[in-house]
Write a protein that holds these residues in place. Structure first.
Motif, PDB file in Angstrom:
ATOM      1  N   ARG A  34     -53.360 -28.841  26.926  1.00 27.23           N
ATOM      2  CA  ARG A  34     -54.362 -28.381  25.967  1.00 27.23           C
ATOM      3  C   ARG A  34     -55.376 -27.451  26.616  1.00 27.23           C
ATOM      4  NH1 ARG A  34     -53.749 -33.627  23.985  1.00 27.23           N
ATOM      5  NH2 ARG A  34     -55.522 -34.385  25.177  1.00 27.23           N
ATOM      6  N   PRO A  38     -55.246 -23.113  24.880  1.00 30.83           N
ATOM      7  CA  PRO A  38     -56.182 -23.363  23.776  1.00 30.83           C
ATOM      8  C   PRO A  38     -55.723 -22.663  22.503  1.00 30.83           C
ATOM      9  CG  PRO A  38     -57.104 -21.768  25.307  1.00 30.83           C
ATOM     10  CD  PRO A  38     -55.807 -22.251  25.904  1.00 30.83           C
ATOM     11  N   ARG A  47     -49.152 -30.555  14.083  1.00 33.90           N
ATOM     12  CA  ARG A  47     -49.909 -31.752  14.488  1.00 33.90           C
ATOM     13  C   ARG A  47     -49.362 -33.009  13.802  1.00 33.90           C
ATOM     14  NH1 ARG A  47     -54.549 -31.503  17.259  1.00 33.90           N
ATOM     15  NH2 ARG A  47     -55.397 -29.462  17.695  1.00 33.90           N
TER      16      ARG A  47
END
Length: 86
Positions: A34, A38, A47
């Motif tokens: 992560r 980004p 997700r």
């Protein structure tokens, strides 16, 4: 019987520690990923798919633990003819 119980309990605890260590490593790698990648937009479908995959993974780990405990409990006093692990 007691030595078998202690042996099986030691194997269960070792397997549990291994799973915990692997999960901690995955969390660390996810945090590093992560940081390196980004993203400004959210990607809700990706997700949701990732959360579903993590939930399925956790459920499979729980199922494996339960099956391992059942197999260890049922097979403690009988020989199955299988080769020993480790």
């Amino acid at each position: 019987m007691w030595p078998n119980y202690y042996y099986l309990e030691a194997r269960r605890l070792a397997a549990e520690r291994t799973v915990d260590a692997e999960l901690a490593e995955l969390v660390r790698e996810a945090a590093l990923y992560r940081q390196a990648h980004p993203s400004t937009d959210r990607h809700p479908l990706r997700r949701a798919a990732a959360r579903l995959a993590m939930t399925a993974g956790r459920a499979s780990v729980r199922l494996a633990r339960v099956l391992d405990e059942c197999a260890a409990g049922e097979g403690a006093g009988s020989r199955s003819g299988a080769t020993r692990l480790g």
